[in-house]
Design an enzyme around this catalytic site. Structure first.
Site, PDB file in Angstrom:
ATOM      1  N   ASP A  99       0.869  -1.178   0.000  1.00 63.61           N
ATOM      2  CA  ASP A  99       0.000   0.000   0.000  1.00 63.61           C
ATOM      3  C   ASP A  99       0.908   1.231   0.000  1.00 63.61           C
ATOM      4  O   ASP A  99       2.124   1.087  -0.031  1.00 63.61           O
ATOM      5  CB  ASP A  99      -0.893  -0.041   1.252  1.00 63.61           C
TER       6      ASP A  99
ATOM      7  N   ALA B  95      -7.927  -3.033   2.126  1.00 65.16           N
ATOM      8  CA  ALA B  95      -7.062  -4.143   2.538  1.00 65.16           C
ATOM      9  C   ALA B  95      -6.051  -4.516   1.461  1.00 65.16           C
ATOM     10  O   ALA B  95      -5.028  -5.106   1.738  1.00 65.16           O
ATOM     11  CB  ALA B  95      -7.938  -5.351   2.861  1.00 65.16           C
ATOM     12  N   LYS B  96      -6.376  -4.207   0.208  1.00 64.89           N
ATOM     13  CA  LYS B  96      -5.492  -4.475  -0.943  1.00 64.89           C
ATOM     14  C   LYS B  96      -4.995  -5.919  -0.948  1.00 64.89           C
ATOM     15  O   LYS B  96      -3.815  -6.196  -1.134  1.00 64.89           O
ATOM     16  CB  LYS B  96      -4.347  -3.460  -0.982  1.00 64.89           C
ATOM     17  N   ARG B  97      -5.915  -6.857  -0.771  1.00 69.10           N
ATOM     18  CA  ARG B  97      -5.581  -8.267  -0.733  1.00 69.10           C
ATOM     19  C   ARG B  97      -5.521  -8.864  -2.134  1.00 69.10           C
ATOM     20  O   ARG B  97      -5.969  -8.254  -3.114  1.00 69.10           O
ATOM     21  CB  ARG B  97      -6.626  -9.024   0.099  1.00 69.10           C
TER      22      ARG B  97
END
Lengths: 271, 271
Positions: A99, B95-97
């Site tokens: 991120d 969350a950028k999963r």
């Protein structure tokens, strides 16, 4: 843990096996479900039965987050158990985070400081300032996705960019980042022939290799093309080991599966 | 929440503001630190003071994970508070999963089932089978990184692939995935001129736009190039709102900052 210490463990145990702790409550032996923390009890039994055959454990964070606070507690107990009882194990938080800078710093804090993992996996899409906050931690390692073992790897990772495939560009660019000596890379075992090209770009780095076993990759092939003078490989196996049996003998059966791989590795290391 | 319901909220409130809850214990007012759960108390006060000015809240998951189990508890209380008291808010787990299929399924379960978020942000690097498990959830939304607002966005996202930049390829490819109608995209506000090109590829999709405020993007510019007939934009602001003051008046000051943006948005919506 330093890379040198990891190499010493590999030489001592004649193994470069990493066991993936992708623990799904629906797949563990029924008799564990009555315990207070079935996931931790499962992990503890697997770890106790296999620790002399492997050099690394890799909890897959998704499998803990899926159970919310209870899952996070199981994760915390697992890493504490490892760090207390088996400090020679190289621990990997398989989290695939990434991120903007201040957010990546918080993820690094979560896995390196709060949970005390030795390493964490990260995704490269957001570039330099999304990865460098992880690299800033001394004696910690950041394992970046390069070429993964899933079908979707071919959607973007192998696209041509500037005359080379994206994953090669990712490897090259990452070498220019600050503290890049703390980088390792994820390279899927299902594509053994790619290792030759990858080793031209990152000859010295450790590669974490998923996809042996359940996903169909061959250990022999990976070692043939991917090994370097300092071994440079951590071969992960998850389901083939931890779910070898779902009866009361699950830990013993897991040991037997781990031992098969360890013996294969011992042969390769002593050639 | 359906996209139609989100649009109704936007029209009702004359706002397409999303407030980012990137809550750092070191930055919140000192008087909250004596409470049992300072992060939740901070969020509750911010939400109560701003809910009529925005249509969405976006907890940044890293900031909760950094505090381990305590952080996860604060996150759980925050989403429960939102779902119970302000069910009209579109909630985003930032969350950028992204991982192989069975792992992405576990992340989807964590955010959609366990925590009951309306949406989650994901990273595209691992391709189709890393994103489709999220898309399988009805009335949930998956917000995929396209072009981010950080410096590192230029490392890989803007590389030429097949004659177009990678982020455009990501947008195009994602449209072919199963249930792609559940996709939204992250597009950074610092690059307003890119919106014209992006709208050629995804004319109808909602775009989540970070980078207005602290990161320097202009709301006017983003709307000029990025808005579609159904608004199609969620503009996120985090630090500029939630840290407007670190005194006892923090919630009131946050409201004043949110109101400035809402009034600008109202003007834009009524042109």
């Amino acid at each position: 843990m330093t890379t040198q210490q990891l190499l010493q463990q590999i030489q001592l145990k004649k193994s470069f096996l990493c066991i993936g702790l992708d623990v799904d409550v629906n797949k563990i032996p029924k008799h564990l479900l009555n315990s207070e923390d079935p996931i931790f009890e499962f992990n503890k039994a697997i770890i106790d039965a296999t620790h002399d055959l492997c050099v690394s454990y890799k909890p897959n964070i998704a499998f803990y987050e899926a159970y919310g606070i209870k899952g996070w507690q199981s994760l915390q107990k697992t890493i504490q158990y490892l760090n207390t009882n088996y400090p020679g194990q190289f621990t990997i938080a398989d989290a695939k985070r990434g991120d903007i800078g201040n957010t990546s710093s918080m993820y690094a804090k979560a896995f390196f400081e709060d949970l005390q993992f030795d390493s964490v996996t990260v995704a490269p899409y957001m570039g330099k300032d999304s990865v460098e906050p992880f690299l800033a931690f001394e004696d910690k390692h950041t394992i970046m996705l390069a070429l993964t073992s899933n079908e979707g790897a071919f959607d973007f990772q192998t696209l041509e960019t500037n005359g080379k495939e994206l994953y090669k560009q990712v490897l090259e660019t990452s070498k220019t980042w600050k503290n890049s000596e703390n980088l390792m890379y994820v390279v899927g075992a299902t594509k053994a022939e790619y290792f030759t090209e990858i080793r031209k770009i990152v000859p010295d780095s450790f590669l974490l290799v998923p996809g042996v076993g359940a996903q169909g990759g061959s250990l022999q092939e990976v070692c043939k093309y991917g090994m370097n003078a300092n071994v440079g490989l951590l071969i992960n196996s998850s389901r083939a080991i931890i779910y070898a049996s779902n009866g009361e003998d699950f830990a013993q059966k897991a040991r037997e599966e781990a031992e098969k791989l360890q013996l294969e590795m011992e042969k390769i290391l002593t050639i």
